[in-house]
Design a protein around this motif. Structure first.
Motif, short mmCIF file in Angstrom:
data_model
loop_
_atom_site.label_atom_id
_atom_site.label_comp_id
_atom_site.label_asym_id
_atom_site.label_seq_id
_atom_site.Cartn_x
_atom_site.Cartn_y
_atom_site.Cartn_z
N ARG A 93 0.83 -1.21 0.00
CA ARG A 93 0.00 0.00 0.00
C ARG A 93 0.87 1.27 0.00
NH1 ARG A 93 -2.96 3.90 1.03
NH2 ARG A 93 -5.24 3.82 0.81
N ARG A 94 1.95 1.24 0.78
CA ARG A 94 2.83 2.41 0.81
C ARG A 94 3.44 2.68 -0.57
NH1 ARG A 94 4.36 0.18 5.84
NH2 ARG A 94 6.16 -0.84 4.86
N LEU A 95 3.83 1.61 -1.26
CA LEU A 95 4.41 1.77 -2.58
C LEU A 95 3.39 2.32 -3.57
CD1 LEU A 95 6.49 -1.51 -2.62
CD2 LEU A 95 7.45 0.77 -2.98
N PHE A 96 2.19 1.75 -3.57
CA PHE A 96 1.14 2.24 -4.47
C PHE A 96 0.80 3.70 -4.16
CE2 PHE A 96 -0.26 -2.34 -5.07
CZ PHE A 96 0.06 -2.37 -6.42
N ALA A 97 0.70 4.02 -2.87
CA ALA A 97 0.38 5.40 -2.50
C ALA A 97 1.49 6.36 -2.95
CB ALA A 97 0.18 5.50 -0.99
N GLY A 98 2.73 5.93 -2.82
CA GLY A 98 3.85 6.76 -3.27
C GLY A 98 3.82 7.01 -4.76
N LEU A 99 3.25 6.08 -5.51
CA LEU A 99 3.12 6.24 -6.96
C LEU A 99 1.86 7.01 -7.35
CD1 LEU A 99 4.10 2.58 -7.96
CD2 LEU A 99 5.44 4.64 -8.43
N GLY A 100 1.04 7.36 -6.35
CA GLY A 100 -0.24 8.00 -6.65
C GLY A 100 -1.23 7.05 -7.30
#
Length: 575
Positions: free
Chosen positions: A425-432
């Motif tokens: 989730r953190r990675l996806f959120a960082g990618l917007g």
């Protein structure tokens, strides 16, 4: 009598007009009931389905009685309008229906006009018929009647059909040299749906033929940026090829002359150009997969594979094999998926294509997990994760973190599973990437449900459902609805669970995904008793056995064999 002044209108605000006289429908639920029945003319709609659509959150006490009252009032409205001989509400023990000529309903008249247009070989006739179909639309389907989940269920297909017909009308108009006439319509539609590649491609062609080359190229750049920002994707090969043709001022893009259409239709490969044809088919396979149209995607990838095999193009052959294997895996066809993915992995390795090899390993790990071989799955997924981290592919890394978490969850290792899901989730959120974050939230919600932390599961599921519905991701919507069904069971809300699981089943049936239907049936069986539960479990067990999935060994705590299909096992849904 003019059809516009006679019949039932659903393509916009719901209206009932008979003999030129509008019939007032003051209550929203009255309009919605008419819309539901008119969408399925001359067929019985079960009462439980009407309850789900009229009250998506939770039917009120005495909901069946309220349906009877609404039906009685609708009968009265039809009678006062003088429609009794042409339209009547039918009743059976299980539900209600509307006896009416389908062509008296604008939604069905729209479909009939579209089919007539597709059967025509004359572009003038085709364009005229499609224009008639589009003119039936007065606004969003079932406007001011269907809301929330009911709108998602009833209107998404109608709205998609309108977009397809609009594209077909514009294509016919372009073949007739009417590029300037369609520009304003195209610009408005692209503004409303900026990542619909076919619309953008048609806008680019219309701009190019109007002498506005820079604007045509700008339209491509806006699409590229939006796809990258919203979905982490690049434009497909079809629209990329069109951009290249525009840069080269390819004469084949010129408008038709007085004698007929241009030498080739836009966005189709040149005759005899197997590489071009294969690239278009690769793009089509990817687009259909994104649309959850798995059979069409597999067919496009298979055709692309044949093109690349004929010209000895190993790199694109590997890409077609990887796409074909991915589609087959998602559709539950594990053996042919494994064959394609292993061949793709070997080709990518020989070519030194790290990203391609990592994706193939990821999907092979997915297959091992689906078959219940967790150790092999973790080995392959760890290999793919290390490669994605090495080449700094954050989206690939996020996908792998979520998949590894699914393996840990299946083994009951909830702490490790939660760590992986949160990392994803953190990675996806960082990618917007709100879409990817929604899938990570769904995985985390399953862990909360298993741990009994029910309040923590709800927010992520609601957000994920909204995102998938907005983006038209039917698979994601079905997955989250199924998880909501599990949550409602854990919350001792059988009515809410039944609604969510029934809606999930409808998604799997629409997408023709029997394995996911079976997985949902095992959950739904918890709400049933006696023969109904047994029938659901027998159907699920047969599907699991045929697919060779891990659940074949998880009904009643023992492997399922052909002899078990007539028994009454107890489900333990693991997915």
């Amino acid at each position: 009598m003019d059809a516009e002044d006679h019949g039932i209108r659903l393509l916009g605000p719901v209206e009932l007009r008979w003999a030129g006289t509008p019939v007032p429908l003051p209550r929203r639920q009255q309009r919605l009931l008419l819309g539901v029945l008119a969408l399925s003319p001359n067929r019985i709609v079960p009462v439980h389905r009407l309850l789900e659509l009229l009250w998506p959150d939770r039917p009120p006490e005495g909901g069946r009685r309220q349906v009877q009252v609404l039906v009685s009032r609708l009968r009265g409205l039809l009678g006062r309008a003088g429609a009794g001989g042409e339209a009547a509400v039918l009743a059976t023990g299980s539900g209600y229906g509307l006896r009416v000529d389908p062509l008296a309903v604008d939604a069905h008249r729209f479909g009939a006009l579209a089919e007539r247009a597709r059967a025509s070989g004359d572009d003038e006739e085709k364009a005229a018929l499609l224009r008639q179909a589009l003119d039936l639309w007065r606004g969003p389907a079932l406007d001011e009647a269907a809301t929330g989940a009911a709108r998602d269920t009833l209107c998404v297909g109608l709205e998609e059909a309108r977009r397809v017909v609009l594209e077909e009308h514009i294509e016919a108009s372009l073949r007739l040299g009417r590029h300037r006439q369609v520009l304003s319509t195209l610009a408005g539609e692209v503004a409303a749906d900026p990542v619909r590649e076919r619309l953008v491609a048609l806008l680019m062609l219309a701009l190019y033929r109007s002498g506005r080359v820079a604007e045509a190229l700008d339209a491509y750049e806006r699409l590229r940026e939006r796809l990258a920002d919203d979905l982490g994707l690049d434009p497909g090969p079809e629209v990329a090829r069109l951009r290249q043709d525009i840069l080269c001022a390819d004469p084949a893009l010129d408008e038709p002359g007085p004698g007929g259409p241009a030498r080739r239709a836009p966005l189709t490969g040149r005759s005899g150009d197997l590489e071009g044809e294969g690239m278009v088919l690769l793009g089509l396979g990817r687009m259909r997969f994104a649309q959850d149209r798995f059979a069409e995607s597999a067919a496009a990838y298979a055709e692309a594979l044949r093109c690349f095999e004929r010209i000895g193009d190993r790199r694109h052959r590997a890409a077609a094999l990887s796409g074909l294997g991915t589609v087959r895996a998602e559709a539950g066809r594990f053996e042919p998926a494994e064959t394609a993915l292993q061949e793709a992995a070997a080709l990518f390795a020989r070519l030194g294509d790290l990203a391609g090899r990592a994706h193939a390993a990821y999907m092979l790990g997915f297959l091992c997990r689906e078959r219940g071989d967790d150790d092999a799955a973790l080995s392959l997924l760890d290999e793919a994760l290390a490669t994605f981290q090495r080449i700094d592919d954050r989206r690939g890394e996020a996908l792998l973190q979520r998949s590894i978490g699914l393996v840990h969850r299946g083994r009951g290792e909830y702490a490790a599973a939660a760590d992986r899901s949160r990392a994803a989730r953190r990675l996806f959120a960082g990618l917007g990437d709100a879409h990817g974050a929604g899938y990570a939230d769904q995985a985390l919600a399953k862990i909360h449900i298993r741990r009994g932390d029910l309040a923590l599961a709800e927010p992520g599921l609601r957000t994920g459902l909204r995102v998938c519905s907005r983006l038209g991701d039917r698979f994601g919507r079905g997955l989250i609805l199924r998880t909501i069904g599990e949550l409602r069971i854990a919350q001792d809300d059988p009515s809410g669970a039944g609604r969510a699981l029934t809606d999930a089943l409808a998604v799997w049936d629409e997408l023709e995904l029997p394995l996911w239907r079976a997985r949902t049936l095992t959950v739904l069986a918890r709400l049933e008793t006696g023969g109904t539960a047994s029938a659901a479990l027998r159907e699920a067990a047969e599907i699991f056995l045929q697919a060779g999935s891990r659940e074949a060994a998880d009904l009643d705590g023992k492997p399922v064999t052909a002899a078990d299909l007539g028994g009454n096992p107890v489900a333990t849904a693991l997915e």
